[in-house]
Write a protein that holds these residues in place. Sequence first.
Motif, PDB file in Angstrom:
ATOM      1  N   PRO A   4       1.166  -1.232  -0.227  1.00 31.18           N
ATOM      2  CA  PRO A   4      -0.025   0.033   0.149  1.00 31.18           C
ATOM      3  C   PRO A   4       0.771   1.304  -0.350  1.00 31.18           C
ATOM      4  CG  PRO A   4      -0.807  -1.657   1.710  1.00 31.18           C
ATOM      5  CD  PRO A   4       0.442  -1.456   1.181  1.00 31.18           C
ATOM      6  N   GLY A   5       0.609   2.296  -0.427  1.00 33.51           N
ATOM      7  CA  GLY A   5       0.866   4.002  -0.747  1.00 33.51           C
ATOM      8  C   GLY A   5      -0.365   4.503  -0.606  1.00 33.51           C
ATOM      9  N   PRO A   6       0.231   6.387  -0.798  1.00 30.76           N
ATOM     10  CA  PRO A   6      -0.581   7.031   0.199  1.00 30.76           C
ATOM     11  C   PRO A   6      -2.467   6.722  -0.516  1.00 30.76           C
ATOM     12  CG  PRO A   6       1.180   7.629  -0.306  1.00 30.76           C
ATOM     13  CD  PRO A   6       1.482   6.833  -0.413  1.00 30.76           C
ATOM     14  N   GLN A   7      -2.976   7.447   0.362  1.00 32.76           N
ATOM     15  CA  GLN A   7      -4.558   6.755  -0.832  1.00 32.76           C
ATOM     16  C   GLN A   7      -4.803   8.035  -0.350  1.00 32.76           C
ATOM     17  OE1 GLN A   7      -6.006   3.474  -0.470  1.00 32.76           O
ATOM     18  NE2 GLN A   7      -3.415   3.222  -0.031  1.00 32.76           N
ATOM     19  N   GLN A   8      -4.633   9.727  -0.428  1.00 34.68           N
ATOM     20  CA  GLN A   8      -4.861  10.998  -0.775  1.00 34.68           C
ATOM     21  C   GLN A   8      -5.954  10.936  -2.185  1.00 34.68           C
ATOM     22  OE1 GLN A   8      -2.446  10.019   0.703  1.00 34.68           O
ATOM     23  NE2 GLN A   8      -3.329  11.933   2.078  1.00 34.68           N
ATOM     24  N   LEU A   9      -5.630   9.622  -3.078  1.00 37.66           N
ATOM     25  CA  LEU A   9      -6.527   9.805  -4.381  1.00 37.66           C
ATOM     26  C   LEU A   9      -7.282   8.425  -4.819  1.00 37.66           C
ATOM     27  CD1 LEU A   9      -4.192  11.604  -6.992  1.00 37.66           C
ATOM     28  CD2 LEU A   9      -6.011  12.783  -5.709  1.00 37.66           C
ATOM     29  N   GLY A  10      -7.635   7.644  -3.952  1.00 32.24           N
ATOM     30  CA  GLY A  10      -8.474   6.572  -3.911  1.00 32.24           C
ATOM     31  C   GLY A  10      -6.853   5.662  -3.694  1.00 32.24           C
ATOM     32  N   PRO A  11      -7.977   4.134  -3.438  1.00 32.09           N
ATOM     33  CA  PRO A  11      -6.700   3.153  -3.201  1.00 32.09           C
ATOM     34  C   PRO A  11      -5.285   3.184  -4.350  1.00 32.09           C
ATOM     35  CG  PRO A  11      -8.801   2.298  -3.022  1.00 32.09           C
ATOM     36  CD  PRO A  11      -9.220   4.220  -3.906  1.00 32.09           C
ATOM     37  N   TYR A  12      -4.065   2.843  -3.912  1.00 35.75           N
ATOM     38  CA  TYR A  12      -2.729   2.730  -4.665  1.00 35.75           C
ATOM     39  C   TYR A  12      -1.974   2.169  -3.807  1.00 35.75           C
ATOM     40  CZ  TYR A  12       0.902   5.877  -6.648  1.00 35.75           C
ATOM     41  OH  TYR A  12       1.910   6.242  -7.633  1.00 35.75           O
ATOM     42  N   VAL A  13      -1.464   1.534  -4.899  1.00 36.59           N
ATOM     43  CA  VAL A  13       0.092   0.496  -4.617  1.00 36.59           C
ATOM     44  C   VAL A  13       0.870   0.814  -5.358  1.00 36.59           C
ATOM     45  CG1 VAL A  13      -1.873  -1.316  -3.778  1.00 36.59           C
ATOM     46  CG2 VAL A  13      -1.375  -1.626  -6.291  1.00 36.59           C
ATOM     47  N   ARG A  14       2.487   0.265  -4.246  1.00 40.02           N
ATOM     48  CA  ARG A  14       3.727   0.943  -4.673  1.00 40.02           C
ATOM     49  C   ARG A  14       4.333  -0.640  -5.081  1.00 40.02           C
ATOM     50  NH1 ARG A  14       6.549   4.204  -0.565  1.00 40.02           N
ATOM     51  NH2 ARG A  14       4.798   6.787  -0.872  1.00 40.02           N
ATOM     52  N   ALA A  15       4.689   0.049  -6.734  1.00 40.66           N
ATOM     53  CA  ALA A  15       4.962  -1.745  -7.134  1.00 40.66           C
ATOM     54  C   ALA A  15       7.335  -1.954  -6.699  1.00 40.66           C
ATOM     55  CB  ALA A  15       5.129  -1.881  -8.179  1.00 40.66           C
ATOM     56  N   LEU A  16       6.686  -2.776  -5.994  1.00 40.49           N
ATOM     57  CA  LEU A  16       8.186  -3.461  -5.401  1.00 40.49           C
ATOM     58  C   LEU A  16       9.129  -4.213  -7.169  1.00 40.49           C
ATOM     59  CD1 LEU A  16       7.624  -3.021  -2.136  1.00 40.49           C
ATOM     60  CD2 LEU A  16       8.139  -1.520  -2.999  1.00 40.49           C
ATOM     61  N   LEU A  17       9.995  -3.775  -6.834  1.00 34.85           N
ATOM     62  CA  LEU A  17      11.337  -4.962  -7.778  1.00 34.85           C
ATOM     63  C   LEU A  17      12.160  -5.487  -6.735  1.00 34.85           C
ATOM     64  CD1 LEU A  17      11.867  -6.946 -10.372  1.00 34.85           C
ATOM     65  CD2 LEU A  17      12.810  -4.830 -11.389  1.00 34.85           C
ATOM     66  N   GLY A  18      12.213  -6.319  -6.006  1.00 34.20           N
ATOM     67  CA  GLY A  18      13.506  -6.921  -5.529  1.00 34.20           C
ATOM     68  C   GLY A  18      13.242  -6.456  -4.328  1.00 34.20           C
ATOM     69  N   GLY A  19      12.370  -6.008  -3.701  1.00 38.42           N
ATOM     70  CA  GLY A  19      11.993  -5.155  -2.497  1.00 38.42           C
ATOM     71  C   GLY A  19      12.471  -3.309  -2.863  1.00 38.42           C
ATOM     72  N   ARG A  20      12.239  -3.321  -4.150  1.00 43.77           N
ATOM     73  CA  ARG A  20      12.865  -2.196  -3.821  1.00 43.77           C
ATOM     74  C   ARG A  20      11.407  -0.778  -5.224  1.00 43.77           C
ATOM     75  NH1 ARG A  20      19.265  -2.462  -5.694  1.00 43.77           N
ATOM     76  NH2 ARG A  20      17.983  -3.906  -7.151  1.00 43.77           N
ATOM     77  N   GLU A  21      11.166   0.111  -4.816  1.00 44.88           N
ATOM     78  CA  GLU A  21      10.269   0.743  -5.566  1.00 44.88           C
ATOM     79  C   GLU A  21      10.602   1.233  -7.002  1.00 44.88           C
ATOM     80  OE1 GLU A  21       9.264   3.519  -2.648  1.00 44.88           O
ATOM     81  OE2 GLU A  21       8.187   2.519  -0.977  1.00 44.88           O
ATOM     82  N   VAL A  22       9.671   0.769  -7.845  1.00 46.86           N
ATOM     83  CA  VAL A  22       9.875   1.514  -9.292  1.00 46.86           C
ATOM     84  C   VAL A  22       8.525   2.266 -10.324  1.00 46.86           C
ATOM     85  CG1 VAL A  22      10.907  -0.947  -9.382  1.00 46.86           C
ATOM     86  CG2 VAL A  22       8.739  -0.404  -9.887  1.00 46.86           C
ATOM     87  N   ALA A  23       7.397   2.034  -8.918  1.00 48.45           N
ATOM     88  CA  ALA A  23       5.923   2.461 -10.033  1.00 48.45           C
ATOM     89  C   ALA A  23       5.067   2.427  -8.884  1.00 48.45           C
ATOM     90  CB  ALA A  23       5.660   2.122 -11.402  1.00 48.45           C
ATOM     91  N   GLY A  24       3.850   3.280  -9.370  1.00 52.86           N
ATOM     92  CA  GLY A  24       2.342   3.305  -8.537  1.00 52.86           C
ATOM     93  C   GLY A  24       0.890   2.754  -9.386  1.00 52.86           C
TER      94      GLY A  24
END
Length: 268
Positions: free
Chosen positions: A51-71
Amino acid sequence: MTDARGPAAGRGGGTSARRTPGTPCWVSLMVHGPAATQEFYGALFGWEFRPGPQQLGPYVRALLGGREVAGVGRLPPDRHLPIAWTPYLASDDVNRTAETVRLCGGTVGVGPLDAAEAGRMAICSDPAGAVFGLWQAAAHLGQAVTGEPGTPAWNELATFEAAGVAKFYETVFGFELEPSATAGLDYVTLRLDGRPVAGIHGVGDALPRERGPHWMTYFQVADIGESLRRLTGLGGHVLEPARDTFRGRVALVADPEGARFSLLQSPR
């Protein structure tokens, strides 16, 4: 061509450096069905999600090897917006940058607003209508890994004519403009501190009528043929088959909801 990172990042590694203003630092996709979208990109690129910030509605961050790459987020049901990957450009002061966007003929559609402790953001469009984001980092600096399969590798604006809109980005962000020396190619490379960070491609009447001017995100892959086979097996679509370009081998594709992006296999 280079990746969207600050100079302190190592290829294939993470970065804790704050990006130079104007540097593409994040890409985000708003869709109607985020669960299915996560399943598609998870299988295509090996992403995991949190999960990521929800200010604009449900939102997740994509991780590759535990590191963030996109939302990836969910579009509000009452918003009939194009399903598209949106690049975010770094800013030291989103309020001031958003005001400069307005003064230079662009528009600010969302924000500026705080995204919890992560940072401050706005969603804008340039004078030709292409949508992009602004990101003022706090706890979340943006894309944390580059140069590996499954990571954003390049962002490019497709528009009617490059020179005019390039002046807008130059004024707002301080880019150095490098027009292409190739005859007949309407292309401007945007540079910061001497390094290329994004491109603007003027395609005239070849611009898809249903799309209009838009930013395109290129994702790195190890084997474009294998990635295309996986993509179609997951319900994605190949819009333009793989071809050799000065960036490497590139294919234009779309996910099951219709979001367009490019796959890039860099020269070996």
